[in-house]
Design an enzyme around this catalytic site. Structure first.
Site, mmCIF file in Angstrom:
data_model
loop_
_atom_site.group_PDB
_atom_site.id
_atom_site.type_symbol
_atom_site.label_atom_id
_atom_site.label_comp_id
_atom_site.label_asym_id
_atom_site.label_seq_id
_atom_site.Cartn_x
_atom_site.Cartn_y
_atom_site.Cartn_z
ATOM 1 N N VAL A 7 59.944 5.508 38.216
ATOM 2 C CA VAL A 7 58.824 4.666 37.811
ATOM 3 C C VAL A 7 57.868 5.455 36.922
ATOM 4 C CG1 VAL A 7 56.827 3.371 38.638
ATOM 5 C CG2 VAL A 7 59.001 3.201 39.838
ATOM 6 N N GLU B 14 56.402 1.379 32.367
ATOM 7 C CA GLU B 14 56.717 -0.020 32.679
ATOM 8 C C GLU B 14 55.735 -0.996 32.047
ATOM 9 O OE1 GLU B 14 54.525 1.817 36.205
ATOM 10 O OE2 GLU B 14 56.214 2.321 34.951
ATOM 11 N N ASP C 263 59.542 -15.982 -4.921
ATOM 12 C CA ASP C 263 59.718 -17.078 -5.859
ATOM 13 C C ASP C 263 58.521 -17.088 -6.808
ATOM 14 O OD1 ASP C 263 60.820 -19.466 -6.929
ATOM 15 O OD2 ASP C 263 59.434 -20.642 -5.725
ATOM 16 N N ASP D 33 58.982 -21.516 -1.469
ATOM 17 C CA ASP D 33 58.462 -22.798 -1.011
ATOM 18 C C ASP D 33 59.483 -23.926 -1.116
ATOM 19 O OD1 ASP D 33 58.559 -22.905 -3.744
ATOM 20 O OD2 ASP D 33 56.560 -23.748 -4.020
ATOM 21 N N ASP E 110 65.069 -22.049 -1.543
ATOM 22 C CA ASP E 110 64.724 -20.717 -1.049
ATOM 23 C C ASP E 110 65.147 -20.502 0.397
ATOM 24 O OD1 ASP E 110 63.407 -20.060 -3.450
ATOM 25 O OD2 ASP E 110 61.596 -21.076 -2.781
ATOM 26 N N ASN F 255 53.599 10.283 31.003
ATOM 27 C CA ASN F 255 54.634 10.149 32.031
ATOM 28 C C ASN F 255 55.477 11.413 32.134
ATOM 29 O OD1 ASN F 255 53.623 7.619 32.281
ATOM 30 N ND2 ASN F 255 55.472 6.516 31.651
ATOM 31 N N ASN G 167 50.096 5.714 37.362
ATOM 32 C CA ASN G 167 50.603 4.747 36.386
ATOM 33 C C ASN G 167 49.697 3.532 36.278
ATOM 34 O OD1 ASN G 167 52.729 6.445 36.004
ATOM 35 N ND2 ASN G 167 54.322 4.947 36.482
ATOM 36 N N THR H 224 46.179 4.872 34.584
ATOM 37 C CA THR H 224 46.183 5.513 33.263
ATOM 38 C C THR H 224 47.046 4.806 32.232
ATOM 39 O OG1 THR H 224 48.028 6.981 33.825
ATOM 40 C CG2 THR H 224 45.800 7.736 34.346
ATOM 41 N N ASP H 225 48.035 4.021 32.640
ATOM 42 C CA ASP H 225 48.979 3.464 31.671
ATOM 43 C C ASP H 225 48.429 2.240 30.933
ATOM 44 O OD1 ASP H 225 50.741 5.429 32.224
ATOM 45 O OD2 ASP H 225 52.406 4.123 32.781
#
Length: 942
Positions: free
Chosen positions: A298, A303, A345, A654, A658, A720, A760, A763-764
């Site tokens: 983990v 994650e 175009d 357009d 195309d 990590n 995790n 801080t993640d």
């Protein structure tokens, strides 16, 4: 009787009456209502085949079809198994948290795609198209979806053609086929049978679905509906066109696979080492080792990455939406940022699709008209200064007034927007007349009394106008060479002088010069009628002995903002190409005006592309940026050739023609206002304002998003990695550091599984998400686009990630050693206190790493306070860490104990070493770059 069109015969090569007989319809009365209903039931509605709607459950499932999601689901399974093996006590926190993150990511993706679909539907017309048909001898207006083969279409000015049809009659009939062929100028149609099968744009006796009538009237028998139309054949090409994943999707999949392998290796190695270092004697010990391995897995996997990635992309999508760009897929935003080529175009995309008179040549000189499009604003200039020459003013005014009198277009204003009805070229005279004082009033003196309409054979239009005391005149507008052959005199100021050979040659030279500059030229001439009372109906005999006035130079002007956007794209290393169905000279002129190519650069035609081998086509696309007279298949060839060379192609357009190229391109960009429904469905992004500059703004946005993705990836992975190194080396060197088992623990570990999970959580997500909206620190448009072969995480970045991870691990374990008895530094605290201090050091080190990760080489102190969200997330994290250490309830849950001020000070000081070591690393990298060896070059050679 079953009636179908003979598929082996082209209707354009068959007599119109024969086509009607084959379809069992009388052109004089049309189909009976009952027969039309029977054919509708047999052949189906006149609609393009639509994709079956995707069920909601499938849309939901699609959000979880991602390698990183698979990896997280495996982590959920392992975490749940470990929880069950441990006795299923309490809640399976690891599994619940990861599951919540997976669900959040899926919800974000589903909501964003649903919003995009709704925005696309809102761009589509809310009213059903209708057509006028002849049924049972009566004119009827029916929904275009109910047209059937054999219906007699009645075409009038302003009508949209509802199906492919063979013309039976045509009077001054001209159609705009820009959406189908890319040809900007209206095409003159005739009922005369063609001698042989010709390309689509040259089938003068056919009208096609998706085009519109700009002048004249006509009747035609419907020969194809639905998917059998030319538009339908393009839709078939669209269905067969392969759509590849975006570069970012490929990169994230690659990173996910690498992380998956890394996680397995790390978890297995740590579990083996832990088992060897510690005495595993009970099943409980085994469960502890397994839980530690799962916790490390983990820790190693960010994650929060899928959810953060979706949020960052969604924010970018919303920012673009505020700039009138609707992005249908999140990853398309980043793809634009990595685009190396924008293949655009011309008509309606780079140009306004509004014919404009820019200059007038007369016997006395040249007048320039400023302003572009249908807004009647601008001034008349001569030699760059305000027009003041009386003779030149008189002549230019007569050219514009004559063009307004020999004219069937209308110019109107509605809610501040100027609109035209009729031929765009004729409307150009109405607009230009407002730019020269007195011209509109002069034209309004006259009333029309007769007309000879324009035809492709005559190449001119004449009107008989009367102005009371001003007199009666025949006014003629048309091709200059045709007019000059009928003129005997020329207007010079207020006088009429003979058109001698010298003046005739000068007038012809004016026309040639304007044509060479890609102007469409229309001349104006007139003849006074001496006795208006004896003047009968106007006829071709009246178009003789004319007085030549001058010639107008007309062009579909570039959008004013496009030149700057092209320059910005070139500065960013993005090549802009023009691919159009228009004339090569016109295409080259517009491309030169916009700065796409230099003066004299040639345009390659579709016919020339057809003769090239795949290898030759790649060589041509490497050097040529302007393509003219191209067919839909040529656009696909160009896009495929560019992609084969490794280019990331953004294709704009357009028209229906195309659509296949838009779908095949890495990102297709459709025009929201002028774009057809087929084109919008094929595109990944739609410009609600048809503004080419928005595409370049999206390139900048995409690059900024990519930079931010690298920032939070650098942060997540290095942080990590710090957790992994802490646990791994803490287990391996436990005795050396002084970490020993206590009576309440089965085996010795530097951090508990719950503490790893807490790191995790704290801080993640928050800091990483704040980094995802980090403002642009450096000028992202000053560097070339990243190459398709460049990695999202290159070797230089991996080195930085490992370096920071090692510093974090070292700082954390050294902090524990400082407080533990034994080891390198003698301490006196318990394992619980030392572990809490190390735990806090690792959390704070990751907060310092937030500022490190904003740039690979730029100091963390640059633009330190530019991101308020970043500081808020760090502040919240610090508060939560203090709470988990000091509050008794959280101490019990996460195995922490209270620390005094000295412990906090040591933890903070040790955590800050991450910042100082990385500043030294960046300083070294900047020194290397100043020495002339960019890190990217070193990486590519390594």
């Amino acid at each position: 009787m079953e009636v179908t069109v003979d598929a082996t015969r082209d209707p354009s090569t068959r007599d119109g009456a024969e086509v009607a007989r084959h379809l069992a319809v009388d052109p004089a009365t049309g189909l009976a209502s009952a027969e039309a209903e029977r054919r509708l039931q047999r052949d189906g509605p006149n609609e393009l085949r639509a994709k079956a709607p995707v069920p909601m459950w499938r849309k939901v499932v699609r959000q979880f079809q991602d390698p990183l999601i698979y990896l997280l689901l495996v982590a959920v399974a392992i975490s749940t198994a470990a929880w069950l093996a441990e006795g299923a006590t309490g809640a399976p926190i690891d599994a619940l948290v990861i599951s919540a993150i997976v669900a959040l990511n899926g919800a974000l993706g589903f909501i964003q795609e649903s919003r995009a679909e709704a925005a696309v539907k809102a761009l589509q017309s809310m009213t059903a198209a209708t057509s006028t048909v002849l049924r049972e001898g009566q004119l009827r207006t029916v929904p275009s979806r109910e047209l059937v083969c054999g219906d007699i279409l009645v075409l009038n000015e302003g009508d949209a053609v509802g199906a492919d049809a063979r013309l039976l009659t045509a009077a001054a009939l001209r159609l705009s086929e820009a959406s189908l062929t890319g040809e900007s100028e209206p095409v003159t149609k005739t009922a005369a049978t063609l001698p042989d099968h010709l390309p689509l744009g040259d089938r003068k006796d056919m009208v096609f679905r998706g085009t519109s009538v700009v002048q004249g009237v006509g009747r035609a028998v419907v020969t194809a509906t639905g998917m059998d139309t030319e538009v339908g054949s393009i839709a078939e090409m669209l269905e067969a066109t392969r759509e590849d994943p975006s570069p970012l999707q490929k990169e994230i999949a690659s990173v996910s696979r690498l992380l998956g392998l890394t996680v397995i290796v790390i978890a297995v190695v740590v579990m083996i080492v832990t088992a060897l270092v510690n005495e595993i004697s009970t099943f409980g010990h085994l469960v502890t080792v397994l839980l530690l391995g799962v916790s490390l897995a983990v820790a190693a996997v960010p994650e929060g990455l899928p959810a953060i990635l979706s949020v960052v992309l969604a924010i970018g999508v919303q920012q673009l939406a505020r700039r009138n760009a609707v992005v249908k897929k999140l990853h398309s935003v980043e793809t634009l940022g990595s685009a190396t080529v924008i293949a655009s175009d011309k008509t309606g995309t780079l140009t306004k699709n509004e014919m404009t008179i820019q200059c007038i040549r007369t016997a006395s000189g040249e007048v320039e008209l400023t302003g572009a499009g249908y807004r009647p604003e601008g001034t008349a200039l001569a030699g760059g200064r305000e027009l003041s020459d009386p003779a030149l003013t008189r002549e230019a005014g007569m050219v514009l007034a004559g063009g307004c009198l020999a004219n069937n277009a209308q110019l109107t204003s509605r809610d501040g927007e100027w609109q035209i009805q009729g031929d765009p070229t004729e409307a150009a005279f109405l607009v230009a007349a407002h730019k020269l004082a007195g011209t509109v009033d002069r034209a309004r003196q006259f009333e029309r009394r007769g007309e000879i309409p324009f035809t492709s054979e005559r190449k001119m239009m004449s009107t008989l106008v009367s102005g009371g005391d001003a007199g009666t005149a025949v006014v003629v507008k048309g091709a200059p060479d045709v007019l000059l052959s009928r003129c005997v005199a020329v207007q010079v100021g207020d006088e009429v002088v003979p058109l001698d050979p010298v003046r005739r040659a000068a007038a012809s030279a004016d026309v040639e010069e304007l044509s060479a500059q890609a102007f469409r030229t229309l001349g104006v001439a007139y003849r006074w009628v001496d006795d208006p009372d004896t003047c009968g109906p106007l006829d071709v005999a009246d178009e003789q002995n004319l007085v030549y006035v001058g010639v107008a130079g007309i062009i579909d002007p570039p959008r004013p903002e496009v030149a700057q956007a092209v320059a910005e794209a070139r500065r960013a290393g993005v090549r802009v190409m023009m691919i159009t169905g228009d004339h090569p000279t016109t295409a080259a002129r517009i491309a030169e005006d916009l700065g796409i190519v230099g003066r004299g650069a040639p345009a390659v035609t579709g016919a020339e592309l057809d003769t090239l081998s795949p290898g030759q086509l790649q060589d041509v696309t490497a050097t040529t940026s302007v393509y003219a007279r191209v067919a839909p298949r040529n656009k696909l060839q160009i896009v495929d050739a560019l992609q084969a060379r490794g280019e990331v192609v953004a294709m704009t357009g357009d028209g229906v023609n195309d659509a296949p190229a838009l779908k095949s391109a890495d990102i297709g960009v459709a025009m929201g206002i002028t774009g057809t429904q087929v084109t919008k469905e094929a595109a990944k992004m739609i410009l609600a304002d048809d503004n080419f500059a928005t595409i370049v703004a999206a390139v900048r946005q995409g690059r900024a998003i990519f930079d931010n993705i690298k920032k939070f990836l650098r942060y997540l992975l290095s942080s990590n990695m710090g957790e992994v190194f802490t646990v791994f080396f803490g287990v391996v060197f436990a005795g050396f550091i002084g970490i020993t088992t206590t009576s309440g623990e089965a085996i010795v570990v530097p951090l508990l599984a719950t503490q790893i999970l807490w790191i995790n959580l704290v801080t993640d997500s928050g800091p990483a998400l704040a980094m995802g909206v980090d403002p642009e620190i450096d000028d992202v448009m000053s560097r070339p686009p990243r190459r398709p072969t460049d990695r999202l995480i290159d070797r230089e970045m991996w080195r930085g990630i490992v370096f920071i991870g090692l510093v974090m691990g070292f700082a954390t374990l050294l902090t524990m050693d400082i407080f533990l008895p034994g080891g390198l530094v003698e301490g006196s605290d318990s394992l619980d206190v030392a572990r809490t201090a190390g735990f806090t050091t690792l959390v704070f080190a990751q907060f310092f790493n937030v500022f490190n990760s904003r740039s690979e080489t730029t100091s963390a102190f640059r633009h330190l306070f530019s991101n308020g969200w970043l500081w808020a997330s760090v502040g919240l994290g610090v508060a939560l860490q203090i709470a988990v250490v000091q509050l008794p309830l959280l101490q019990t849950a996460f195995g922490t104990v209270s620390m005094d001020l000295a412990h906090w000070a040591v933890a903070l000081a040790m955590a800050s070493t991450v910042l100082w070591f990385d500043e030294l690393r960046k300083l070294a990298l900047r020194a290397l770059r100043r020495s002339g060896t960019p890190a990217t070059e070193r990486t590519s050679r390594s």
